[in-house]
Design a protein around this motif. Sequence first.
Motif, PDB file in Angstrom:
ATOM      1  N   SER A 132      10.164  -2.463  11.395  1.00  0.00           N
ATOM      2  CA  SER A 132       9.127  -3.385  10.935  1.00  0.00           C
ATOM      3  C   SER A 132       8.018  -3.483  11.968  1.00  0.00           C
ATOM      4  CB  SER A 132       9.709  -4.773  10.652  1.00  0.00           C
ATOM      5  OG  SER A 132      10.134  -5.392  11.838  1.00  0.00           O
ATOM      6  N   THR A 133       6.841  -3.831  11.490  1.00  0.00           N
ATOM      7  CA  THR A 133       5.684  -4.094  12.333  1.00  0.00           C
ATOM      8  C   THR A 133       5.038  -5.369  11.800  1.00  0.00           C
ATOM      9  OG1 THR A 133       4.116  -2.895  10.929  1.00  0.00           O
ATOM     10  CG2 THR A 133       5.254  -1.606  12.625  1.00  0.00           C
ATOM     11  N   ASN A 134       3.908  -5.734  12.374  1.00  0.00           N
ATOM     12  CA  ASN A 134       3.171  -6.889  11.859  1.00  0.00           C
ATOM     13  C   ASN A 134       2.620  -6.624  10.456  1.00  0.00           C
ATOM     14  OD1 ASN A 134       3.618  -8.298  14.211  1.00  0.00           O
ATOM     15  ND2 ASN A 134       1.681  -7.702  15.131  1.00  0.00           N
ATOM     16  N   PHE A 135       2.504  -5.369  10.081  1.00  0.00           N
ATOM     17  CA  PHE A 135       1.948  -5.008   8.777  1.00  0.00           C
ATOM     18  C   PHE A 135       2.978  -5.049   7.657  1.00  0.00           C
ATOM     19  CE2 PHE A 135      -1.155  -3.087  11.625  1.00  0.00           C
ATOM     20  CZ  PHE A 135      -2.339  -3.459  11.021  1.00  0.00           C
ATOM     21  N   GLY A 136       4.250  -4.774   7.977  1.00  0.00           N
ATOM     22  CA  GLY A 136       5.262  -4.733   6.930  1.00  0.00           C
ATOM     23  C   GLY A 136       6.599  -4.288   7.465  1.00  0.00           C
ATOM     24  N   SER A 137       7.486  -3.948   6.548  1.00  0.00           N
ATOM     25  CA  SER A 137       8.826  -3.524   6.953  1.00  0.00           C
ATOM     26  C   SER A 137       9.398  -2.538   5.948  1.00  0.00           C
ATOM     27  CB  SER A 137       9.754  -4.733   7.068  1.00  0.00           C
ATOM     28  OG  SER A 137       9.966  -5.307   5.789  1.00  0.00           O
ATOM     29  N   ILE A 138      10.381  -1.793   6.417  1.00  0.00           N
ATOM     30  CA  ILE A 138      11.140  -0.896   5.553  1.00  0.00           C
ATOM     31  C   ILE A 138      12.605  -1.183   5.813  1.00  0.00           C
ATOM     32  CG2 ILE A 138      11.761   1.494   5.030  1.00  0.00           C
ATOM     33  CD1 ILE A 138       8.905   2.293   5.673  1.00  0.00           C
ATOM     34  N   SER A 139      13.333  -1.428   4.734  1.00  0.00           N
ATOM     35  CA  SER A 139      14.764  -1.698   4.847  1.00  0.00           C
ATOM     36  C   SER A 139      15.524  -0.761   3.923  1.00  0.00           C
ATOM     37  CB  SER A 139      15.064  -3.161   4.539  1.00  0.00           C
ATOM     38  OG  SER A 139      14.547  -3.520   3.282  1.00  0.00           O
ATOM     39  N   HIS A 140      16.821  -0.652   4.174  1.00  0.00           N
ATOM     40  CA  HIS A 140      17.681   0.283   3.456  1.00  0.00           C
ATOM     41  C   HIS A 140      18.854  -0.473   2.859  1.00  0.00           C
ATOM     42  CE1 HIS A 140      21.114   3.208   3.435  1.00  0.00           C
ATOM     43  NE2 HIS A 140      20.211   3.868   2.730  1.00  0.00           N
ATOM     44  N   CYS A 141      19.204  -0.131   1.638  1.00  0.00           N
ATOM     45  CA  CYS A 141      20.388  -0.699   0.989  1.00  0.00           C
ATOM     46  C   CYS A 141      21.461   0.383   0.961  1.00  0.00           C
ATOM     47  CB  CYS A 141      20.077  -1.160  -0.432  1.00  0.00           C
ATOM     48  SG  CYS A 141      21.527  -1.813  -1.289  1.00  0.00           S
TER      49      CYS A 141
ATOM     50  N   VAL B 276       1.492  12.036   2.446  1.00  0.00           N
ATOM     51  CA  VAL B 276       0.194  11.665   1.874  1.00  0.00           C
ATOM     52  C   VAL B 276      -0.603  10.813   2.857  1.00  0.00           C
ATOM     53  CG1 VAL B 276      -0.903  10.281   0.055  1.00  0.00           C
ATOM     54  CG2 VAL B 276       0.918  11.882  -0.529  1.00  0.00           C
ATOM     55  N   ILE B 277       0.039   9.847   3.470  1.00  0.00           N
ATOM     56  CA  ILE B 277      -0.640   8.960   4.422  1.00  0.00           C
ATOM     57  C   ILE B 277      -1.136   9.745   5.622  1.00  0.00           C
ATOM     58  CG2 ILE B 277      -0.238   7.073   6.074  1.00  0.00           C
ATOM     59  CD1 ILE B 277      -0.756   6.110   3.239  1.00  0.00           C
ATOM     60  N   ASN B 278      -0.343  10.697   6.089  1.00  0.00           N
ATOM     61  CA  ASN B 278      -0.762  11.498   7.243  1.00  0.00           C
ATOM     62  C   ASN B 278      -1.895  12.461   6.918  1.00  0.00           C
ATOM     63  OD1 ASN B 278       0.840  10.418   9.328  1.00  0.00           O
ATOM     64  ND2 ASN B 278       2.629  11.498   8.532  1.00  0.00           N
ATOM     65  N   GLN B 279      -2.110  12.747   5.637  1.00  0.00           N
ATOM     66  CA  GLN B 279      -3.186  13.644   5.240  1.00  0.00           C
ATOM     67  C   GLN B 279      -4.511  12.919   4.988  1.00  0.00           C
ATOM     68  OE1 GLN B 279      -1.475  15.668   1.870  1.00  0.00           O
ATOM     69  NE2 GLN B 279      -0.575  17.264   3.142  1.00  0.00           N
ATOM     70  N   VAL B 280      -4.504  11.596   5.041  1.00  0.00           N
ATOM     71  CA  VAL B 280      -5.743  10.842   4.825  1.00  0.00           C
ATOM     72  C   VAL B 280      -6.708  11.142   5.966  1.00  0.00           C
ATOM     73  CG1 VAL B 280      -6.755   8.525   4.720  1.00  0.00           C
ATOM     74  CG2 VAL B 280      -4.623   9.008   3.516  1.00  0.00           C
ATOM     75  N   ASP B 281      -7.931  11.476   5.626  1.00  0.00           N
ATOM     76  CA  ASP B 281      -8.969  11.792   6.610  1.00  0.00           C
ATOM     77  C   ASP B 281      -9.616  10.485   7.084  1.00  0.00           C
ATOM     78  OD1 ASP B 281     -11.072  12.738   8.128  1.00  0.00           O
ATOM     79  OD2 ASP B 281     -11.780  14.154   6.597  1.00  0.00           O
ATOM     80  N   LEU B 282      -9.155   9.987   8.222  1.00  0.00           N
ATOM     81  CA  LEU B 282      -9.649   8.713   8.751  1.00  0.00           C
ATOM     82  C   LEU B 282     -11.122   8.803   9.149  1.00  0.00           C
ATOM     83  CD1 LEU B 282      -6.554   7.667  10.876  1.00  0.00           C
ATOM     84  CD2 LEU B 282      -7.218   6.823   8.624  1.00  0.00           C
TER      85      LEU B 282
ATOM     86  N   ASP C 180      -7.523  -0.013   2.877  1.00  0.00           N
ATOM     87  CA  ASP C 180      -8.656   0.250   3.759  1.00  0.00           C
ATOM     88  C   ASP C 180      -8.135   0.952   5.010  1.00  0.00           C
ATOM     89  OD1 ASP C 180      -7.642  -1.679   5.575  1.00  0.00           O
ATOM     90  OD2 ASP C 180      -8.984  -3.239   4.828  1.00  0.00           O
ATOM     91  N   ILE C 181      -9.026   1.277   5.918  1.00  0.00           N
ATOM     92  CA  ILE C 181      -8.636   2.066   7.094  1.00  0.00           C
ATOM     93  C   ILE C 181      -7.620   1.331   7.975  1.00  0.00           C
ATOM     94  CG2 ILE C 181     -10.550   1.329   8.569  1.00  0.00           C
ATOM     95  CD1 ILE C 181     -10.629   4.362   9.497  1.00  0.00           C
ATOM     96  N   HIS C 182      -7.732   0.016   8.077  1.00  0.00           N
ATOM     97  CA  HIS C 182      -6.778  -0.743   8.893  1.00  0.00           C
ATOM     98  C   HIS C 182      -5.385  -0.723   8.266  1.00  0.00           C
ATOM     99  CE1 HIS C 182      -9.951  -2.120  11.501  1.00  0.00           C
ATOM    100  NE2 HIS C 182     -10.653  -2.526  10.444  1.00  0.00           N
ATOM    101  N   GLU C 183      -5.349  -0.810   6.951  1.00  0.00           N
ATOM    102  CA  GLU C 183      -4.060  -0.758   6.260  1.00  0.00           C
ATOM    103  C   GLU C 183      -3.458   0.640   6.331  1.00  0.00           C
ATOM    104  OE1 GLU C 183      -4.496  -4.136   2.817  1.00  0.00           O
ATOM    105  OE2 GLU C 183      -5.760  -2.329   2.646  1.00  0.00           O
ATOM    106  N   ILE C 184      -4.304   1.667   6.245  1.00  0.00           N
ATOM    107  CA  ILE C 184      -3.821   3.046   6.398  1.00  0.00           C
ATOM    108  C   ILE C 184      -3.175   3.214   7.773  1.00  0.00           C
ATOM    109  CG2 ILE C 184      -4.522   5.478   6.647  1.00  0.00           C
ATOM    110  CD1 ILE C 184      -4.676   4.776   3.780  1.00  0.00           C
TER     111      ILE C 184
ATOM    112  N   LYS D  71       0.681   3.998   8.471  1.00  0.00           N
ATOM    113  CA  LYS D  71       1.033   5.167   9.297  1.00  0.00           C
ATOM    114  C   LYS D  71       2.009   4.761  10.405  1.00  0.00           C
ATOM    115  CE  LYS D  71      -2.353   8.785   9.429  1.00  0.00           C
ATOM    116  NZ  LYS D  71      -3.241   9.556  10.248  1.00  0.00           N
ATOM    117  N   ASP D  72       1.689   3.660  11.072  1.00  0.00           N
ATOM    118  CA  ASP D  72       2.533   3.155  12.157  1.00  0.00           C
ATOM    119  C   ASP D  72       3.917   2.784  11.633  1.00  0.00           C
ATOM    120  OD1 ASP D  72       3.081   2.291  14.820  1.00  0.00           O
ATOM    121  OD2 ASP D  72       2.611   0.217  14.229  1.00  0.00           O
TER     122      ASP D  72
END
Length: 115
Positions: free
Chosen positions: A14-23, A51-57, A83-87, A91-92
């Motif tokens: 998790s980061t300040n932007f969100g989280s990923i969890s597994h069941c 896809v996210i890594n291919q975004v041209d920042l 937006d770019i901050h969310e991208i 990514k993070d």
Amino acid sequence: MNQLAEINQIEVFSTNFGSISHCPRTDLLTLKFSGKTVTYKYPCLQRLNKVINQVDLAKMTDASHSGLEIIFLCGAEDCFVLDIHEILGLKDLLHGTFTMFNLNSTIKDCLQRLI
């Protein structure tokens, strides 16, 4: 997502932007990001990462660009308008998640060699 499914969730990263969890019971990954909660299978999360890594920042910062990217995965029901901050935040989050998966796999391999 129902409450029983949330109880079985183990946070991967998790980061300040969100989280990923597994069941472990369903082997599904839950992404909480940008006000959304989306459930993916591992291969779909890998596609999202690609896809996210291919975004041209650099292109996103150009004056002729809208400053938004629509992220849609084939076979997935939801899309993200970011937006770019969310991208950068996504990514993070994805980078940290896949680092944790790789670390977990490396530790498991080392332990199996020792046994």
